[in-house]
Design an enzyme around this catalytic site. Structure first.
Site, PDB file in Angstrom:
ATOM      1  N   PHE A   1       2.272  -1.522   8.765  1.00 51.94           N
ATOM      2  CA  PHE A   1       2.568  -1.640  10.190  1.00 51.94           C
ATOM      3  C   PHE A   1       2.419  -3.118  10.579  1.00 51.94           C
ATOM      4  CE2 PHE A   1       1.654   2.820   9.978  1.00 51.94           C
ATOM      5  CZ  PHE A   1       2.270   3.415  11.074  1.00 51.94           C
TER       6      PHE A   1
ATOM      7  N   HIS B   1      -0.573   0.619  16.546  1.00 55.30           N
ATOM      8  CA  HIS B   1       0.444   0.938  15.533  1.00 55.30           C
ATOM      9  C   HIS B   1       1.844   0.858  16.132  1.00 55.30           C
ATOM     10  CE1 HIS B   1      -3.060   2.495  13.380  1.00 55.30           C
ATOM     11  NE2 HIS B   1      -2.329   2.587  12.288  1.00 55.30           N
TER      12      HIS B   1
ATOM     13  N   GLU C   1       0.838  -1.207   0.000  1.00 54.54           N
ATOM     14  CA  GLU C   1       0.000   0.000   0.000  1.00 54.54           C
ATOM     15  C   GLU C   1       0.871   1.254   0.000  1.00 54.54           C
ATOM     16  OE1 GLU C   1      -2.434  -0.690   3.459  1.00 54.54           O
ATOM     17  OE2 GLU C   1      -3.074  -2.622   2.656  1.00 54.54           O
TER      18      GLU C   1
ATOM     19  N   ASP D   1       1.305  -4.341  13.063  1.00 55.12           N
ATOM     20  CA  ASP D   1       0.005  -4.559  13.704  1.00 55.12           C
ATOM     21  C   ASP D   1      -1.038  -5.079  12.711  1.00 55.12           C
ATOM     22  OD1 ASP D   1       0.437  -2.498  16.326  1.00 55.12           O
ATOM     23  OD2 ASP D   1       1.555  -2.052  14.516  1.00 55.12           O
ATOM     24  N   PHE D   2      -0.846  -4.797  11.419  1.00 64.79           N
ATOM     25  CA  PHE D   2      -1.823  -5.227  10.414  1.00 64.79           C
ATOM     26  C   PHE D   2      -1.589  -6.675   9.974  1.00 64.79           C
ATOM     27  CE2 PHE D   2      -1.416  -0.561   8.748  1.00 64.79           C
ATOM     28  CZ  PHE D   2      -1.870  -0.081   9.959  1.00 64.79           C
TER      29      PHE D   2
ATOM     30  N   GLU E   1      -5.019  -6.425   2.748  1.00 57.79           N
ATOM     31  CA  GLU E   1      -3.929  -7.261   3.251  1.00 57.79           C
ATOM     32  C   GLU E   1      -4.132  -8.734   2.932  1.00 57.79           C
ATOM     33  OE1 GLU E   1      -5.221  -4.776   4.982  1.00 57.79           O
ATOM     34  OE2 GLU E   1      -3.506  -3.445   5.231  1.00 57.79           O
TER      35      GLU E   1
HETATM   36  C1  LIG Z   1      -5.646  -2.929   7.818  1.00 60.68           C
HETATM   37  C2  LIG Z   1      -4.994  -1.626   7.624  1.00 60.68           C
HETATM   38  N1  LIG Z   1      -4.253  -1.421   6.511  1.00 60.68           N
HETATM   39  C3  LIG Z   1      -3.654  -0.247   6.316  1.00 60.68           C
HETATM   40  C4  LIG Z   1      -3.772   0.765   7.223  1.00 60.68           C
HETATM   41  C5  LIG Z   1      -3.052   2.086   7.000  1.00 60.68           C
HETATM   42  N2  LIG Z   1      -4.018   3.112   6.621  1.00 60.68           N
HETATM   43  C6  LIG Z   1      -4.561   3.914   7.538  1.00 60.68           C
HETATM   44  S1  LIG Z   1      -5.701   4.920   6.883  1.00 60.68           S
HETATM   45  C7  LIG Z   1      -5.465   4.306   5.347  1.00 60.68           C
HETATM   46  C8  LIG Z   1      -6.232   4.864   4.213  1.00 60.68           C
HETATM   47  C9  LIG Z   1      -7.682   4.679   4.365  1.00 60.68           C
HETATM   48  O1  LIG Z   1      -8.328   5.352   3.372  1.00 60.68           O
HETATM   49  P1  LIG Z   1      -9.885   5.588   3.387  1.00 60.68           P
HETATM   50  O2  LIG Z   1     -10.582   4.331   3.709  1.00 60.68           O
HETATM   51  O3  LIG Z   1     -10.235   6.246   2.122  1.00 60.68           O
HETATM   52  O4  LIG Z   1     -10.123   6.568   4.631  1.00 60.68           O
HETATM   53  P2  LIG Z   1      -9.598   8.043   4.853  1.00 60.68           P
HETATM   54  O5  LIG Z   1      -8.302   7.930   5.585  1.00 60.68           O
HETATM   55  O6  LIG Z   1      -9.488   8.711   3.534  1.00 60.68           O
HETATM   56  O7  LIG Z   1     -10.609   8.691   5.745  1.00 60.68           O
HETATM   57  C10 LIG Z   1      -4.499   3.304   5.362  1.00 60.68           C
HETATM   58  C11 LIG Z   1      -4.033   2.569   4.193  1.00 60.68           C
HETATM   59  C12 LIG Z   1      -4.535   0.511   8.381  1.00 60.68           C
HETATM   60  N3  LIG Z   1      -4.683   1.431   9.345  1.00 60.68           N
HETATM   61  N4  LIG Z   1      -5.143  -0.684   8.551  1.00 60.68           N
END
Ligand SMILES: Cc1ncc(C[n+]2csc(CCOP(=O)(O)OP(=O)(O)O)c2C)c(N)n1
Ligand SMILES: [Mg+2]
Lengths: 323, 331
Positions: free
Chosen positions: B88, B134, B35, B90-91, B65
């Site tokens: 991370f 995290h 990602e 954690d994921f 994931e």
């Molecule tokens: C399972 C997981 N994968 C990756 C992340 C890292 N991450 C945090 S927010 C995000 C983007 C999410 O995008 P969206 O669903 O559009 O929500 P927004 O942040 O735009 O509100 C990512 C990849 C995470 N927190 N959890």
């Protein structure tokens, strides 16, 4: 075009208080950013600036026993549900007086008293939690709401939970806040087809709404909640909106398309809100400024108290709830 | 071993990037995805520029994931050498199934015909005020799974050399990068560092400290302070947790007779317990004292006031040593 249902028409006092909450959220986020830059808020933050009308619009039609699951971008949802700004701020500041005693931090806020079963740091976690809340609430006339972003509609949790909720006819409203990006990636680069086609495939009723217009959000949310509350199973809402600041603290936003931010700024939910106050409720500019000022004053006091609040003291922690 | 060590110091994150670039260059079967790793260059700025150099083999994925890890497994058993990033650690809960139930068992099931040569890079560890979801050290989630290798570098040179070895390894490898080390600078060299070899990073006669990742730097700092009191600690950087280098740690124990294991991770079920078990089983005659310093068995706190106290930093290491009866006289 969505029409405002009669029972959704707001009296001026109620609308003023919703507008004030939107202002409060914006100013809260600006304060958090400032405190972050000054080293008082730590780690990372995911701000909600630009999306205020979604949280406030949906919260304005929730019942007292409904439940909400939000994300790491959850300050706005918390404030819209009535979480006291002081306690929320103290949490960011890592203080003992924080809503979770400084243990949880920005991404993991929980306030059961205010219907917030959690802000979830794992993408998709809010969807799962709200689905389970729906399981617990089924038959009670109460509804669970899941907030999540466009990027989250590509996650396994999304597909499994929507199907699960539909098969079990759970009272859940899924609110997808499409702010065009998941982190640094435009949603259309990583999403096959249209987002709303997905819940449609599971036969959830789907609405799309302008996420920067509180009235539009409120109207669509009321319908979705009504559907779920009446025992018809889950409903889906895609609201189009935009975040003004970076995804998190270390994001200069280089991926934004030229002119995009400015175009959205012209449709700022606070601008639209101010206009509505003037046009629908005959409020003067001074009336609106007074509301803005009262939110500002509240936060100035919160900031001062927060910075003076004690830090928690390390000590032994029970791993389990005792018998 | 002959090593062409450069005098230029580079960051830990750059060392990882260089290893990836060199392996992508060397072997066209290597692919890298995750990602925001390609166009954006990763949320920790580790993989900047790789997409521009290898646009066909470095790509961004949806936030999925299960798909990322599952696809890495499937591609690995069909001839690719996938490296994936799970942003991370954690994921990794979401990646667990593909790794544990598919990748780790393939070599065994196929009776040695085919393995799953994949690498999972993931940022781990606390101290950054990222809160309980995290900051975790997910090693114990995987430690007991036969067939998975676990690599935990502490320096830029090891990060580079071990990542190259991990990519060339025919088994599934978890490669953990401590967030607090990304900006650490150090010299690097061109050698591939074999998995499964610990390194003595500080010689000493009084006590063996066994540790990994950020713990190595905390132990080094603590050892300097202990030396002022006349206590000479020998520090073993495990570098690879699976397979674990029993030979090096047992040899150190024979010299010092005292063992301290410093692990950032929950006390219960951690690898520190495994290291101690090896000492008890195979080195009991040489053992005068043995203990571990880990993190308490509760979630990682956000507040700086709580997180600092939670972590086994240099102060805690010094205190823990001076608390032992055999060193109490120096306290
Ligand atoms: C399972 C997981 N994968 C990756 C992340 C890292 N991450 C945090 S927010 C995000 C983007 C999410 O995008 P969206 O669903 O559009 O929500 P927004 O942040 O735009 O509100 C990512 C990849 C995470 N927190 N959890
Ligand atoms: Mg988004």
């Amino acid at each position: 075009m969505v029409r405002v249902a009669a029972d959704l028409q707001l009296d001026r006092t109620t609308y003023e208080s919703l507008y004030r909450t939107m202002v409060l959220i914006r100013k809260f986020e600006e304060m958090v950013q400032d405190l972050f830059e000054r080293g008082h808020v730590h780690g990372t933050t995911h701000l909600y600036s630009g999306q205020e009308a979604v949280a406030v619009g949906v919260a304005s039609v929730l019942g007292p026993q409904d439940r909400v699951a939000a994300t790491y971008r959850g300050h706005g949802h918390a404030l819209a549900l009535g979480v006291p700004p002081q306690q929320l701020l103290d949490e960011m500041l890592g203080r003992k007086t924080g809503i979770c005693g400084g243990r949880a931090g920005s991404m993991n806020v929980i306030d059961l008293e205010h219907r917030l079963i959690g802000c979830f740091g794992i993408v998709g976690g809010s969807i799962a939690a709200a689905t389970g809340a729906g399981l617990a609430l089924k038959g009670t006339g109460n509804v669970a709401v899941a907030y999540f972003g466009d990027g989250t509609t590509n996650h396994g949790y999304f597909f499994e939970c929507l199907n699960f909720a539909k098969v079990l006819e759970l009272p859940v409203v899924y609110v997808c806040e499409n702010n065009l990006y998941g982190e640094f990636t435009p949603w259309e680069d990583v999403t096959a087809g249209r987002i709303e086609a997905r819940p449609e495939a599971f036969e959830l009723p789907v609405q799309r709404a302008d996420g920067n217009d509180l009235f539009a959000v409120r109207d669509a949310a009321a319908r979705a909640l009504d559907h779920a509350r009446s025992g018809n199973g889950p409903a889906f809402l895609e609201v189009m909106t935009y975040r003004y600041v970076g995804h998190s603290r270390s994001d200069p936003g280089k991926y934004r398309k030229p002119g995009e931010l400015d175009a959205w700024r012209k449709r700022d939910p606070l601008l639209i809100g101010r206009q509505a106050l003037r046009e629908r409720y005959d409020a003067s500019d001074e009336d609106v400024d007074r509301i803005v000022e009262s939110a500002r004053v509240e936060l100035v006091a919160a900031r001062e108290a927060g910075l003076a609040a004690p830090f928690p003291e390390p000590g032994p922690v029970d791993e389990f709830k005792p018998a | 071993m002959l090593m062409s060590t450069t005098t230029v110091e580079i960051e830990f994150r750059t060392a990882i990037r260089d290893a990836l670039a060199e392996e992508l260059e060397r072997d066209s079967r290597v692919i890298f995805f995750g990602e925001d790793v390609a166009k954006a260059g990763g949320v920790f700025a580790v993989t900047k520029g790789l997409y521009e150099r290898f646009p066909d083999r470095v790509f961004d994925t949806p936030i999925s994931e299960l798909a990322i890890t599952g696809a890495a497994f499937g591609a690995a058993v069909c001839g690719k050498r996938p490296v994936i990033e799970i942003m991370f650690g954690d994921f990794l809960g979401l990646s667990l199934d593909s790794l544990v139930n598919q990748a780790a068992k393939y070599w065994y099931f196929t009776q040695g015909q085919t393995s799953a040569p994949l690498v999972v890079r993931s940022a781990v560890g606390a101290g950054g005020r990222f809160g309980a979801i995290h900051s975790q050290m997910p090693i114990s989630w995987f430690f007991g799974v036969p067939g998975l290798k676990i690599v935990c570098p502490a320096t830029p040179a090891d990060a580079k050399g071990l990542l190259k070895a991990a990519i060339r390894d025919d088994n599934p490898v978890l490669f953990f990068e401590h967030k607090k080390l990304y900006s650490l600078k150090g010299p690097v060299h061109d050698e591939v560092i074999p998995l499964g070899q610990a390194a003595i990073v500080r010689p000493g006669r009084d006590l063996t400290m066994v540790t990994a990742m950020k713990g190595v730097h905390d132990c080094l700092a603590a050892a300097e302070r202990l030396a002022e009191r006349g206590i000479e600690a020998e520090i073993v950087d495990l570098r690879t947790l699976k397979p674990l280098d029993r030979v090096t740690i047992l040899a150190s124990l024979r010299k010092t007779n005292r063992l301290m294991v410093v692990e950032e991770g929950p006390r219960t079920g951690g690898w520190a317990g495994e290291v101690m078990a090896i000492f008890v089983e195979e080195g009991l005659d040489d053992l005068d004292d043995a203990w571990r310093l880990c993190t308490p068995d509760h979630p990682i706190p956000y507040s700086p006031a709580l997180e600092d106290a939670f972590l086994p930093g240099a102060d805690a290491i010094v205190r823990s040593v001076l608390d032992r009866p055999s060193f109490a006289h120096t306290a």
